[in-house]
Design an enzyme around this catalytic site. Structure first.
Site, short mmCIF file in Angstrom:
data_model
loop_
_atom_site.label_atom_id
_atom_site.label_comp_id
_atom_site.label_asym_id
_atom_site.label_seq_id
_atom_site.Cartn_x
_atom_site.Cartn_y
_atom_site.Cartn_z
N ALA A 71 102.72 38.22 8.79
CA ALA A 71 102.11 39.52 8.54
C ALA A 71 102.10 40.31 9.85
CB ALA A 71 100.69 39.36 8.01
N GLY A 116 102.90 34.78 6.72
CA GLY A 116 103.25 35.45 5.48
C GLY A 116 104.69 35.21 5.04
N GLU A 119 104.63 31.97 3.27
CA GLU A 119 103.94 32.22 1.99
C GLU A 119 104.85 32.95 1.01
OE1 GLU A 119 99.32 32.57 3.45
OE2 GLU A 119 100.79 33.97 4.29
N GLU A 139 98.24 30.78 11.53
CA GLU A 139 97.11 31.71 11.47
C GLU A 139 95.92 31.27 12.32
OE1 GLU A 139 99.47 32.61 7.74
OE2 GLU A 139 98.93 30.83 8.89
#
Length: 265
Positions: A71, A116, A119, A139
């Site tokens: 992200a 992300g 993911e 993260e």
């Protein structure tokens, strides 16, 4: 029929039944910001609306370095809890659209698949990776936890222990380890990645695509059900395939010792 559509941050192209959705922010290593997540969702709506012409969806990243490096931290840096929840829900909405497609989806992981990015890849049905690819959920090194589905999809792919190790340490693993733990299905040389992905896609498209979609649906919806309930669900969908023209064609072709011609009916 959809052919090519260019958004600001993603590209969607269709060729011979295969749609390729490319995250196109190479200068940012294809990091996911809210605009990009929104466009991913819009592109997926296009794929869903063109089920007759699009048989398989491939998701990849632009450039040679990164699938999606995570992200966009520059956007998240000053977020409060409400803003973070909004971004998480946006990602969940887009990634669930991938899983809810009737078409088979393949992640072509050409480089870093972190946060992300991992993911996003985990939302696809199959993952094929370059031997240069790196995977991780870093993260916790930023003081947060995965928020785009990592605690759930990674666990379902590699098991609780490995998911906890990857998430708690934040370490990256290479493609060989990713394959060993069940995170990816295939490894290729970088220059052969899309060739391998299209080989898989073309093999899928030779089969009865109604059956492929039903098999995907049963696997995804029944995997966490009690076994007896899941078997009943499989029996229901299995029996429904016998009402299709594809089933008639497939079995007739087998008995006649010829290749079937499926029409998705």
């Amino acid at each position: 029929m959809l052919d090519t559509k260019t958004y600001k941050n993603v590209l969607l192209a269709v060729d011979n039944g295969i749609a390729t959705l490319t995250i196109n922010r190479p200068k940012s290593l294809n990091a996911l910001n809210s605009d990009t997540l929104t466009e991913i969702g819009q592109a997926l709506d296009e794929v869903k609306a063109n089920e007759e012409s699009i048989k398989v969806l491939v998701i990849t990243g632009a450039g040679e370095k990164s699938f999606v490096a995570g992200a966009d931290i520059s956007q998240m840096h000053n977020m409060n809890s409400l803003e973070a929840a909004k971004l998480s829900k946006l990602a969940h909405t887009s990634f669930r659209k991938i899983e809810d497609l009737s078409q088979l989806t393949i992640a072509a992981v050409n480089g870093y698949a972190l946060g992300g990015g991992l993911e996003l890849a985990a939302s696809c049905d199959i993952r094929v990776a370059s031997n240069k690819a790196k995977f991780g959920q870093p993260e916790v090194t930023l003081g947060i936890i995965p928020g785009f589905g990592g605690t759930q999809r990674l666990t379902r792919l590699v098991g609780r222990g490995k998911a906890k190790e990857m998430i708690a340490t934040g370490k990256m693993i290479d493609a060989e380890e990713a394959a060993r733990v069940g995170l990816i299905e295939e490894i290729t040389e970088p220059q052969n990645l899309m060739t391998k992905v299209k080989e898989i896609a073309n093999q899928v498209m030779k089969n009865g695509l109604i059956a492929v979609g039903m098999a995907k649906y049963v696997i995804d919806r029944a995997a966490d059900l009690p076994l007896d309930t899941a078997i009943d669900f499989e029996t229901q969908l299995w029996s429904e395939t016998f009402s299709t023209k594809d089933q008639t064609e497939g079995m007739t072709a087998f008995l006649e010792k010829r290749k079937p011609t499926f029409k998705g009916q």
